[in-house]
Design a protein around this motif. Structure first.
Motif, short mmCIF file in Angstrom:
data_model
loop_
_atom_site.label_atom_id
_atom_site.label_comp_id
_atom_site.label_asym_id
_atom_site.label_seq_id
_atom_site.Cartn_x
_atom_site.Cartn_y
_atom_site.Cartn_z
N GLU A 246 0.76 -1.02 0.47
CA GLU A 246 0.25 -0.27 -0.18
C GLU A 246 0.98 1.25 -0.25
OE1 GLU A 246 -2.54 -0.70 2.96
OE2 GLU A 246 -4.05 -1.35 1.97
N ASP A 247 1.77 1.72 0.98
CA ASP A 247 2.22 2.69 0.66
C ASP A 247 3.16 2.39 -0.59
OD1 ASP A 247 2.01 2.32 3.80
OD2 ASP A 247 4.24 1.96 4.39
N ARG A 248 3.88 1.49 -1.01
CA ARG A 248 4.63 1.68 -2.01
C ARG A 248 3.57 2.20 -3.52
NH1 ARG A 248 9.54 -0.85 -3.94
NH2 ARG A 248 9.40 -0.97 -1.23
N ILE A 249 2.42 1.74 -3.56
CA ILE A 249 1.13 1.99 -4.49
C ILE A 249 1.22 3.96 -4.23
CG2 ILE A 249 -1.18 2.04 -4.73
CD1 ILE A 249 -1.10 -0.61 -4.92
N GLU A 250 0.99 4.04 -3.24
CA GLU A 250 1.07 5.78 -2.88
C GLU A 250 2.08 6.22 -3.04
OE1 GLU A 250 0.41 7.92 1.10
OE2 GLU A 250 0.13 6.37 1.37
N ALA A 251 3.66 5.68 -2.83
CA ALA A 251 4.51 6.67 -3.24
C ALA A 251 4.14 6.61 -4.84
CB ALA A 251 5.68 6.18 -2.83
N PHE A 252 3.79 5.68 -6.06
CA PHE A 252 4.14 6.32 -6.70
C PHE A 252 2.55 6.49 -8.08
CE2 PHE A 252 7.47 3.29 -6.88
CZ PHE A 252 8.07 3.76 -7.40
N SER A 253 1.77 7.60 -6.50
CA SER A 253 0.59 8.12 -7.01
C SER A 253 -0.42 7.34 -7.42
CB SER A 253 1.04 9.38 -7.94
OG SER A 253 2.11 10.04 -7.82
N ALA B 191 4.77 0.74 -8.85
CA ALA B 191 4.74 -0.17 -7.73
C ALA B 191 5.34 -1.24 -7.76
CB ALA B 191 2.81 -0.41 -6.85
N ALA B 192 4.15 -2.67 -8.54
CA ALA B 192 4.88 -4.04 -8.83
C ALA B 192 6.65 -3.94 -8.99
CB ALA B 192 3.84 -4.06 -9.90
#
Length: 472
Positions: free
Chosen positions: A435-442, A448-449
Motif C-alpha cells: 500500500e505504501d509503494r502504491i501511494e508512493a507511485f501516485s 509499484a509492482a
C-alpha cells in the motif's frame, strides 16, 4: 547455417529427384546427405545431428507423417520441410501441425527449393538463439550476474544490445551493485571478449599518478619514473578499458580523457608523439553524474561524450526475490569452501533477507553470508546466525508463499511492528509495504509492482484477497 557446415538430411526414394535436389543444394553452399527410406533416416538421425530434414511424404516403407509423429518430442526430433504432390496438400497441412516448418509442392523450381531451405535454416537458428537466451534468463543468471527480477532483465537486455557496439557505456549505481561485473559482462558478450579487460579504479590511485596509470610514461619523465610504463589504455589494446569511479578524476585529467575518447590517441607522459590505440571505453560511478556536472566537478562535454549508452544498476533492495537467489548462490559457494553442510535458509532467515534494506548492496550480502558460513554450521541458516546488521528492517517485498504468514520478521535484537508494541505478521507487513509503494507511485499499480519486482497481477490479486477478508 547457410554454409557447407549445415547438415541437411534428404529423404527421397526417387533417385533422379534426390540427385537433382542434392546438386542444387550443394551449388547453393549447403551440405546434404541423402537416404531413400525411413529406416535409413532413423539410423542417420541416431548417428548424427542434422539441422534440417527434407522429407518426402510418400516413401516405400511408410509415410512421412508417421515418421514426423514418431520423432516428435524425442531426442531425435529435427526441424523439417515436407515434400508433397498436389493431390496430397492436405497432408502437408497435417505435417505443419505435427511440427514441420514449411512444405514444397512438386514440381518446384530450384529457386523455390533454395529459398525455402535458407529461410527455414534462418528460422531454426533464430529459434535456437531465442531458446538459449530464454533459458539463460529464466535460470536467473546472466554471465556472472544472478537474479531474474524485471529490473535486472532490463539490464541484461541492454548489455546484449550494446555488447557488439563500439559505443561508450556509462554505468551508474550505488557501491556494491555490480558495476564492474556489468562492464565485464559487456566485454565478454561482445567481439572483444578474447582481448584484455583492464579495470582502473580512479578513486584508488593518487591524482598525480593517475595520468601515468592511464596513458603510461617514459623513463625519466618525472621523479620516480625509473622505467617505461605502458599504461592501462595501451594494455587494453583491442579490448576494453573500464574506468571505475569516474567522478573522482580532476578537471585537468578529464580534459585529457575527453581528447583520448575523441581521437583514440594516447600521449604517454614524457613522450613527444601520441600513439593510436584501439580500445572500447566503459565508465562507471557511484555518484549522480548530473549533480557533479551542475556542481562544476565534472565536465559537461565529457559527460555527454561518455553517456552514449547509460546503464543504471538497481540497488539490491529494489530487486525483490533476487536477494534469495543471490544469497543461496553465495551460501553454496562458501559452504563448499568452508566444508560446511548448509542447504539453504529457513523461513525466518528468508524473511530477514527480504526485509533488510542492504545499504551495502550485493557486497554487503556477500560478506554477511560468508560470515555465517564461517562461524556456524548446520543444514539451514536461521535468523539467530545473522551478524549485527547496520542498515534498517522494514522494506519488505512480497515473499514466497512457502513462508508461513504467522512468522514474525525480526532480528535477534529487535522486532518489527506496525503500531504500538504488537508484533506484525508477514501478511500485515506485506500489505503495508504494498500500500505504501502504491501511494508512493501516485496510485500506479504497474509502477509499484515493478519497483517491488513482481507483476501487477500479483498486486491486483492480493488487493482482491484483502477486500474478501474485510468483507467477512
Amino acid at each position: 547455417m547457410t554454409t557447407l557446415e549445415s547438415k541437411i538430411l534428404l529423404i527421397e526414394d526417387v533417385l533422379s529427384m534426390a540427385l537433382l535436389y542434392e546438386k542444387q543444394l550443394n551449388l547453393a553452399g549447403l551440405g546434404v546427405k541423402s537416404v531413400e527410406t525411413l529406416a535409413a533416416a532413423r539410423e542417420a538421425i541416431k548417428e548424427e545431428n542434422y539441422d534440417l530434414l527434407l522429407l518426402d511424404l510418400n516413401l516405400p516403407d511408410g509415410d512421412g507423417l508417421s515418421f514426423l509423429e514418431e520423432i516428435q518430442g524425442t531426442p531425435n526430433e529435427t526441424p523439417a520441410i515436407v515434400i508433397t504432390a498436389d493431390s496430397s496438400l492436405n497432408n502437408a497441412v497435417h505435417a505443419m501441425k505435427l511440427g514441420a516448418l514449411d512444405y514444397l509442392v512438386k514440381p518446384f523450381s530450384e529457386s523455390r527449393l533454395i529459398t525455402t531451405v535458407n529461410n527455414t535454416l534462418e528460422r531454426v537458428m533464430l529459434r535456437e538463439q531465442i531458446d538459449t537466451l530464454r533459458q539463460t534468463h529464466q535460470s536467473g543468471s546472466f554471465h556472472d550476474f544472478i537474479g531474474s527480477s524485471s529490473s535486472m532483465q532490463r539490464v541484461y537486455r541492454t548489455i546484449e544490445n550494446v555488447a557488439a557496439s563500439k559505443a561508450t557505456v556509462f554505468i551508474t549505481g550505488a557501491s556494491g551493485t555490480g558495476k564492474e561485473l556489468c562492464a565485464e559482462a559487456i566485454h565478454k558478450a561482445g567481439p572483444r571478449a578474447k582481448k584484455p579487460f583492464i579495470p582502473v579504479n580512479c578513486a584508488a590511485i593518487p591524482h598525480d599518478l593517475l595520468e601515468s596509470e592511464l596513458f603510461g610514461h617514459l623513463k625519466g619523465s618525472f621523479t620516480g619514473a625509473i622505467s617505461n610504463r605502458e599504461g592501462a589504455a595501451r594494455a587494453a589494446e583491442g579490448g576494453t578499458l573500464f574506468l571505475d569511479e569516474m567522478c573522482e578524476l580532476d578537471l585537468t585529467l578529464q580534459k585529457k580523457l575527453l581528447r583520448f575518447l575523441q581521437t583514440s590517441m594516447v600521449h604517454p607522459v614524457g613522450a613527444s608523439q601520441p600513439e593510436h590505440v584501439d580500445v572500447r571505453v566503459i565508465c562507471a560511478t557511484n555518484r549522480n553524474p548530473i549533480e557533479e556536472v551542475r556542481a562544476g566537478r565534472f565536465r559537461e562535454d565529457l559527460y555527454f561524450r561518455l553517456n552514449v549508452v547509460p546503464i543504471a544498476l538497481p540497488p539490491l533492495n529494489a530487486r525483490g526475490q533476487d536477494v534469495i537467489e543471490i544469497a543461496s548462490s553465495f551460501l553454496a559457494k562458501f559452504s563448499e569452501e568452508e566444508g560446511k553442510q548448509f542447504q539453504g535458509f529457513d523461513a525466518g532467515a528468508q524473511a530477514l533477507l527480504m526485509s533488510y534494506n542492504w545499504p551495502g548492496n550485493v557486497r554487503e550480502l556477500q560478506n554477511t553470508i560468508r560470515n555465517m558460513a564461517v562461524l556456524h554450521d548446520g543444514e539451514v541458516i536461521t535468523q539467530e546466525m545473522f551478524p549485527p546488521l547496520e542498515g534498517e528492517l522494514g522494506s519488505l517485498s512480497p515473499i514466497s508463499q512457502e513462508i508461513p504468514n504467522s512468522i514474525p520478521v525480526q532480528q535477534p535484537s529487535q522486532a518489527i511492528s506496525l503500531e504500538g508494541n504488537s508484533l506484525a505478521t508477514l501478511a500485515e507487513l506485506e500489505k503495508k509495504i504494498i500500500e505504501d509503494r502504491i501511494e508512493a507511485f501516485s496510485g500506479s499499480i504497474p509502477k509499484a509492482a515493478d519497483s517491488l519486482g513482481v507483476s501487477p497481477s500479483t498486486i491486483y490479486r492480493k488487493k482482491e484477497d484483502w477486500l474478501k477478508k474485510e468483507a467477512v
